[in-house]
Design a protein around this motif. Structure first.
Motif, PDB file in Angstrom:
ATOM      1  N   ARG A 129       0.779  -1.205   0.030  1.00 26.08           N
ATOM      2  CA  ARG A 129      -0.201   0.045  -0.065  1.00 26.08           C
ATOM      3  C   ARG A 129       0.925   1.251   0.008  1.00 26.08           C
ATOM      4  NH1 ARG A 129      -5.162  -0.254  -0.387  1.00 26.08           N
ATOM      5  NH2 ARG A 129      -5.527   1.534   0.848  1.00 26.08           N
ATOM      6  N   ASN A 130       2.186   0.920  -0.120  1.00 26.45           N
ATOM      7  CA  ASN A 130       3.110   2.328  -0.350  1.00 26.45           C
ATOM      8  C   ASN A 130       2.842   3.088  -1.547  1.00 26.45           C
ATOM      9  OD1 ASN A 130       4.087   1.614   2.127  1.00 26.45           O
ATOM     10  ND2 ASN A 130       5.449   0.124   1.050  1.00 26.45           N
ATOM     11  N   LEU A 131       2.846   4.396  -1.436  1.00 26.06           N
ATOM     12  CA  LEU A 131       2.830   5.192  -2.465  1.00 26.06           C
ATOM     13  C   LEU A 131       4.367   5.644  -3.128  1.00 26.06           C
ATOM     14  CD1 LEU A 131       0.131   7.983  -1.227  1.00 26.06           C
ATOM     15  CD2 LEU A 131      -0.242   5.989  -2.740  1.00 26.06           C
ATOM     16  N   VAL A 132       5.179   5.309  -2.375  1.00 27.67           N
ATOM     17  CA  VAL A 132       6.484   5.675  -2.827  1.00 27.67           C
ATOM     18  C   VAL A 132       7.550   4.180  -2.577  1.00 27.67           C
ATOM     19  CG1 VAL A 132       8.620   6.920  -2.567  1.00 27.67           C
ATOM     20  CG2 VAL A 132       6.421   8.149  -2.624  1.00 27.67           C
ATOM     21  N   VAL A 133       7.990   3.652  -3.402  1.00 23.31           N
ATOM     22  CA  VAL A 133       8.776   2.419  -3.358  1.00 23.31           C
ATOM     23  C   VAL A 133      10.339   2.575  -3.965  1.00 23.31           C
ATOM     24  CG1 VAL A 133       9.071  -0.063  -3.924  1.00 23.31           C
ATOM     25  CG2 VAL A 133       6.723   1.074  -3.311  1.00 23.31           C
ATOM     26  N   PRO A 134      10.999   2.657  -3.088  1.00 25.31           N
ATOM     27  CA  PRO A 134      12.664   2.856  -3.634  1.00 25.31           C
ATOM     28  C   PRO A 134      13.047   1.552  -4.416  1.00 25.31           C
ATOM     29  CG  PRO A 134      12.600   2.061  -1.174  1.00 25.31           C
ATOM     30  CD  PRO A 134      11.334   2.446  -1.729  1.00 25.31           C
ATOM     31  N   CYS A 135      14.171   1.874  -5.401  1.00 29.40           N
ATOM     32  CA  CYS A 135      14.760   0.924  -6.054  1.00 29.40           C
ATOM     33  C   CYS A 135      15.720   0.293  -5.447  1.00 29.40           C
ATOM     34  CB  CYS A 135      15.329   1.654  -7.386  1.00 29.40           C
ATOM     35  SG  CYS A 135      16.110   0.533  -8.452  1.00 29.40           S
ATOM     36  N   LEU A 136      15.931  -1.004  -5.161  1.00 31.23           N
ATOM     37  CA  LEU A 136      16.963  -1.654  -4.526  1.00 31.23           C
ATOM     38  C   LEU A 136      18.202  -1.566  -4.891  1.00 31.23           C
ATOM     39  CD1 LEU A 136      14.806  -4.760  -3.564  1.00 31.23           C
ATOM     40  CD2 LEU A 136      15.106  -2.882  -2.285  1.00 31.23           C
ATOM     41  N   ASN A 137      18.552  -1.397  -6.340  1.00 33.32           N
ATOM     42  CA  ASN A 137      19.719  -1.418  -6.566  1.00 33.32           C
ATOM     43  C   ASN A 137      20.361  -0.097  -7.466  1.00 33.32           C
ATOM     44  OD1 ASN A 137      17.991  -2.033  -9.027  1.00 33.32           O
ATOM     45  ND2 ASN A 137      19.225  -3.161 -10.163  1.00 33.32           N
ATOM     46  N   GLU A 138      19.536   0.834  -7.767  1.00 35.56           N
ATOM     47  CA  GLU A 138      19.816   2.042  -8.487  1.00 35.56           C
ATOM     48  C   GLU A 138      19.211   3.264  -7.568  1.00 35.56           C
ATOM     49  OE1 GLU A 138      21.689   2.372 -10.982  1.00 35.56           O
ATOM     50  OE2 GLU A 138      22.005   0.421 -11.423  1.00 35.56           O
ATOM     51  N   ASN A 139      19.498   4.521  -7.994  1.00 37.12           N
ATOM     52  CA  ASN A 139      19.127   5.671  -7.309  1.00 37.12           C
ATOM     53  C   ASN A 139      17.605   6.235  -7.832  1.00 37.12           C
ATOM     54  OD1 ASN A 139      19.591   7.670  -5.395  1.00 37.12           O
ATOM     55  ND2 ASN A 139      20.230   9.226  -6.929  1.00 37.12           N
ATOM     56  N   PHE A 140      16.652   5.328  -7.824  1.00 36.36           N
ATOM     57  CA  PHE A 140      15.357   5.530  -8.442  1.00 36.36           C
ATOM     58  C   PHE A 140      14.283   5.367  -7.302  1.00 36.36           C
ATOM     59  CE2 PHE A 140      17.729   5.014 -12.189  1.00 36.36           C
ATOM     60  CZ  PHE A 140      17.068   5.726 -13.213  1.00 36.36           C
ATOM     61  N   GLU A 141      13.102   5.864  -7.591  1.00 37.22           N
ATOM     62  CA  GLU A 141      11.914   5.514  -6.539  1.00 37.22           C
ATOM     63  C   GLU A 141      10.726   5.536  -7.677  1.00 37.22           C
ATOM     64  OE1 GLU A 141      12.571   7.535  -2.444  1.00 37.22           O
ATOM     65  OE2 GLU A 141      11.799   9.082  -4.115  1.00 37.22           O
ATOM     66  N   ILE A 142       9.844   4.709  -7.214  1.00 38.08           N
ATOM     67  CA  ILE A 142       8.588   4.641  -8.061  1.00 38.08           C
ATOM     68  C   ILE A 142       7.534   5.327  -7.198  1.00 38.08           C
ATOM     69  CG2 ILE A 142       6.923   3.140  -8.749  1.00 38.08           C
ATOM     70  CD1 ILE A 142       8.920   2.799 -10.579  1.00 38.08           C
ATOM     71  N   LEU A 143       6.840   6.168  -7.898  1.00 41.74           N
ATOM     72  CA  LEU A 143       5.759   6.955  -7.110  1.00 41.74           C
ATOM     73  C   LEU A 143       4.363   6.389  -7.889  1.00 41.74           C
ATOM     74  CD1 LEU A 143       4.720   9.359  -5.404  1.00 41.74           C
ATOM     75  CD2 LEU A 143       5.344  10.766  -7.383  1.00 41.74           C
ATOM     76  N   TYR A 144       3.636   5.928  -6.986  1.00 42.82           N
ATOM     77  CA  TYR A 144       2.389   5.260  -7.574  1.00 42.82           C
ATOM     78  C   TYR A 144       1.178   6.310  -7.257  1.00 42.82           C
ATOM     79  CZ  TYR A 144       4.449   0.640  -7.573  1.00 42.82           C
ATOM     80  OH  TYR A 144       5.215  -0.497  -7.797  1.00 42.82           O
ATOM     81  N   VAL A 145       0.614   6.623  -8.464  1.00 45.28           N
ATOM     82  CA  VAL A 145      -0.315   7.872  -8.385  1.00 45.28           C
ATOM     83  C   VAL A 145      -1.563   7.391  -9.325  1.00 45.28           C
ATOM     84  CG1 VAL A 145       1.192   9.585  -7.603  1.00 45.28           C
ATOM     85  CG2 VAL A 145       0.822   9.282 -10.226  1.00 45.28           C
ATOM     86  N   ARG A 146      -2.435   8.049  -9.516  1.00 40.17           N
ATOM     87  CA  ARG A 146      -3.732   8.006 -10.275  1.00 40.17           C
ATOM     88  C   ARG A 146      -3.094   8.543 -11.783  1.00 40.17           C
ATOM     89  NH1 ARG A 146      -8.776  11.265  -8.097  1.00 40.17           N
ATOM     90  NH2 ARG A 146      -7.472  12.807  -8.890  1.00 40.17           N
ATOM     91  N   ASN A 147      -3.569   8.050 -12.787  1.00 43.09           N
ATOM     92  CA  ASN A 147      -3.150   7.986 -13.915  1.00 43.09           C
ATOM     93  C   ASN A 147      -3.245   9.558 -14.793  1.00 43.09           C
ATOM     94  OD1 ASN A 147      -2.253   7.373 -16.716  1.00 43.09           O
ATOM     95  ND2 ASN A 147      -4.297   7.995 -17.479  1.00 43.09           N
ATOM     96  N   GLY A 148      -4.327  10.267 -14.124  1.00 48.01           N
ATOM     97  CA  GLY A 148      -4.583  11.564 -14.450  1.00 48.01           C
ATOM     98  C   GLY A 148      -3.725  12.583 -13.906  1.00 48.01           C
ATOM     99  N   ASP A 149      -3.176  12.002 -12.744  1.00 49.97           N
ATOM    100  CA  ASP A 149      -2.407  12.853 -11.831  1.00 49.97           C
ATOM    101  C   ASP A 149      -1.024  12.962 -12.265  1.00 49.97           C
ATOM    102  OD1 ASP A 149      -4.635  13.605 -10.464  1.00 49.97           O
ATOM    103  OD2 ASP A 149      -4.160  12.303  -8.787  1.00 49.97           O
TER     104      ASP A 149
END
Length: 72
Positions: free
Chosen positions: A36-56
Protein backbone atom coordinates in the motif's frame (compact mmCIF):
# COMPACT_ATOMS: atom_id res chain seq x y z
CA UNK A 1 25.93 14.50 0.92
CA UNK A 2 22.85 12.47 0.04
CA UNK A 3 21.84 12.52 -3.63
CA UNK A 4 18.24 13.03 -4.68
CA UNK A 5 16.53 9.91 -5.99
CA UNK A 6 14.98 10.09 -9.43
CA UNK A 7 11.21 9.62 -9.12
CA UNK A 8 9.22 7.85 -11.81
CA UNK A 9 5.44 8.23 -11.56
CA UNK A 10 3.35 5.27 -12.74
CA UNK A 11 -0.30 4.30 -12.39
CA UNK A 12 -1.23 2.97 -8.97
CA UNK A 13 -3.74 0.70 -10.72
CA UNK A 14 -5.11 0.38 -14.21
CA UNK A 15 -4.04 -1.20 -17.46
CA UNK A 16 -0.53 0.35 -17.51
CA UNK A 17 0.41 -0.26 -13.89
CA UNK A 18 1.84 -3.76 -14.25
CA UNK A 19 3.32 -3.27 -17.75
CA UNK A 20 5.11 -0.11 -16.54
CA UNK A 21 6.62 -1.96 -13.59
CA UNK A 22 7.60 -4.89 -15.83
CA UNK A 23 9.28 -2.47 -18.27
CA UNK A 24 11.33 -0.87 -15.48
CA UNK A 25 12.33 -4.31 -14.20
CA UNK A 26 13.35 -5.34 -17.74
CA UNK A 27 15.76 -2.36 -17.68
CA UNK A 28 17.46 -3.91 -14.64
CA UNK A 29 15.72 -1.96 -11.86
CA UNK A 30 14.72 -3.98 -8.80
CA UNK A 31 11.81 -3.03 -6.54
CA UNK A 32 10.07 -4.59 -3.57
CA UNK A 33 6.37 -5.25 -3.87
CA UNK A 34 4.58 -1.96 -3.21
CA UNK A 35 1.79 -3.20 -0.95
CA UNK A 36 0.00 0.00 0.00
CA UNK A 37 3.05 2.27 -0.24
CA UNK A 38 2.86 5.28 -2.55
CA UNK A 39 6.65 5.60 -2.86
CA UNK A 40 8.81 2.51 -3.35
CA UNK A 41 12.62 2.80 -3.51
CA UNK A 42 14.68 0.94 -6.10
CA UNK A 43 16.93 -1.65 -4.47
CA UNK A 44 19.86 -1.37 -6.89
CA UNK A 45 19.80 2.15 -8.36
CA UNK A 46 19.04 5.74 -7.33
CA UNK A 47 15.34 5.63 -8.35
CA UNK A 48 11.95 5.62 -6.66
CA UNK A 49 8.57 4.61 -8.03
CA UNK A 50 5.70 6.95 -7.22
CA UNK A 51 2.31 5.22 -7.52
CA UNK A 52 -0.40 7.76 -8.41
CA UNK A 53 -3.66 8.06 -10.35
CA UNK A 54 -3.17 8.11 -14.11
CA UNK A 55 -4.66 11.59 -14.53
CA UNK A 56 -2.32 12.99 -11.86
CA UNK A 57 0.93 11.83 -13.48
CA UNK A 58 1.36 14.90 -15.76
CA UNK A 59 0.67 17.22 -12.81
CA UNK A 60 3.30 15.50 -10.65
CA UNK A 61 5.89 15.73 -13.43
CA UNK A 62 5.00 19.35 -14.25
CA UNK A 63 5.27 20.41 -10.61
CA UNK A 64 8.58 18.59 -10.08
CA UNK A 65 7.28 15.99 -7.63
CA UNK A 66 8.18 13.30 -10.17
CA UNK A 67 11.05 13.50 -12.64
CA UNK A 68 9.44 11.20 -15.23
CA UNK A 69 6.05 9.61 -15.76
CA UNK A 70 4.66 6.72 -17.76
CA UNK A 71 1.22 7.39 -19.26
CA UNK A 72 -0.85 5.87 -22.04
Amino acid sequence: MKTKKIRIAIQSNGRLSQPSLEYLKSRGLQFKESGRNLVVPCLNENFEILYVRNGDIPTYVNSGVADFGIVG
